[in-house]
Design a protein around this motif. Sequence first.
Motif, PDB file in Angstrom:
ATOM      1  N   THR A  10       2.764   5.946   4.520  1.00 22.20           N
ATOM      2  CA  THR A  10       3.884   6.546   5.220  1.00 22.20           C
ATOM      3  C   THR A  10       3.468   6.942   6.630  1.00 22.20           C
ATOM      4  N   LYS A  11       4.432   6.916   7.571  1.00 26.06           N
ATOM      5  CA  LYS A  11       4.158   7.422   8.913  1.00 26.06           C
ATOM      6  C   LYS A  11       4.848   8.773   9.030  1.00 26.06           C
ATOM      7  N   SER A  13       6.212  11.970  11.844  1.00 22.16           N
ATOM      8  CA  SER A  13       6.501  12.288  13.258  1.00 22.16           C
ATOM      9  C   SER A  13       7.261  13.603  13.298  1.00 22.16           C
ATOM     10  N   THR A 248      -2.400   9.317   8.618  1.00 19.77           N
ATOM     11  CA  THR A 248      -1.231   8.407   8.576  1.00 19.77           C
ATOM     12  C   THR A 248      -0.999   7.748   9.933  1.00 19.77           C
ATOM     13  N   ASP A 249      -1.984   7.882  10.849  1.00 21.72           N
ATOM     14  CA  ASP A 249      -1.855   7.297  12.209  1.00 21.72           C
ATOM     15  C   ASP A 249      -0.559   7.744  12.888  1.00 21.72           C
ATOM     16  N   SER A 250      -0.311   9.057  12.808  1.00 23.58           N
ATOM     17  CA  SER A 250       0.958   9.583  13.343  1.00 23.58           C
ATOM     18  C   SER A 250       0.711  10.613  14.431  1.00 23.58           C
ATOM     19  N   ALA A 384      -1.609   7.862   2.479  1.00 19.87           N
ATOM     20  CA  ALA A 384      -2.240   6.676   3.087  1.00 19.87           C
ATOM     21  C   ALA A 384      -2.389   5.555   2.066  1.00 19.87           C
TER      22      ALA A 384
END
Length: 420
Positions: A10-11, A13, A248-250, A384
């Motif tokens: 999941t991402k 933000s 999550t690379d967010s 992740a």
Amino acid sequence: MNYLRIQGPTKLSGTVTISGAKNAALPLITLTLLGHNPITMSNVPEVADIKTLLKLLSNLGASYTLENHVLKIDTSTVNNTMANYDIVKTMRASILVLGPLLARFGHCEVSLPGGCAIGQRPIDLHLKAMEAMGATITIHAGYVHAVAPKGLKGAHIIFDKITVTGTANVVMAAALAHGKSVLVNCAKEPEVVQLCEILRNSGIDITGIGTSELTIVGTGGKTIDMVDFEVIPDRIEAGTYMCAAAITDSIVTLERVRPDHLDAVTAKLEQMGCRVECSENTMTVYPATELKHVNIVTQEYPAFPTDMQAQFMALAIRAKGASTIDERLFENRFMHVSELQRLGANIKLSGHVATVIGPCELAGADVMATDLRASSALVLAAMAAEGTTNVHRIYHLDRGYENLEEKLRTLGAQIERLQE
Ligand code: EPZ
């Protein structure tokens, strides 16, 4: 029992609001036992541990209301000094009533807290300090019986090890003692600093705040006129959401946070390739293009906190290379390893050092929470992982994370709380 179902990957933000610090609120609640006036405490996290401690204080005779993070508490009606087993066994930080009850009433009976999943958690340093202040301590039938009929006297106390709740307990006892106490090798955690600041603002002569040596001139048994205050933000909750962004690379922004309480955590995230932008009470985490491996040693504040160890282990699974995590404070704080391995992590244990080889692709699975911070690490890894992860026994999470799934859902996570 409840469990969390998480779909990954999941991402995230957006912005998350950090709650008040559980580990600051707990000693601040027992501190009210030293006051003779009703107190209003704001930014109190409404988590299980806080409710457990308030139940204990109610059993002692205090009255309180907790609504919308505002606690109004009056301990002037306290007429019982026994902290009994059925509450203390569920929350070992109940030991924080020992110092205040002994200082105010001259005696108390507190159930031995017992160990917990992460370690034996002794309280010998708490008890040695009380004896140094003139108390007679006996252990009988699972209870600490402490008496100081003439009150506590100021003493020169050197802690053999740095202990957070031990420092808090002794600071509170010294505040009502007869004469001056000098405490050496104290914990410097922000939660201890706030406790000392509230005492100072309530008229107690306390110096050395924020250092490892505290000097306190006690009131000689007189209770204090406590000021109202706001609990500091939870640095461990904040660090957990910082790791959520990184894993999550967010890009995620945290608000109502104290960046200065998170220097060691921020430094490690930046070593791994993340970027952290701070204002006075916000932090924005920008993810790494490629997470780099990291070496972590848990130590007392201001070094890297043991309460962030499990969360960074989850993050290290996605980092390139071999990361080492050296747990120096607790003898059994690696129970999340086997659960992370169920998700596919490659982790080797050797004594108190874990080596995490990454990056590793994770696949969703059923996993079990074992303690408060381990459970947050499983949630991070699940976000992740490819597929569905069910995190069971999440009562551990509820002890210290307020509205975790709502906060993560607001950031875009696919997470729901279900009934077993
Ligand atoms: C506090 O526990 C925190 N709890 C813990 O957070 C945290 O992990 C810990 O400090 C370390 O930072 C609260 O503040 C309520 P210690 P505490 O006494 O005070 C040894 C969480 O996740 N020791 O600083 O119990 C002990 O065995 C919790 O929110 C003695 O030997 O920890 C350990 O090795 C988990 N004798 C070390 O000192 C004593 O009398 C540090 O323990 C006391 C401690």
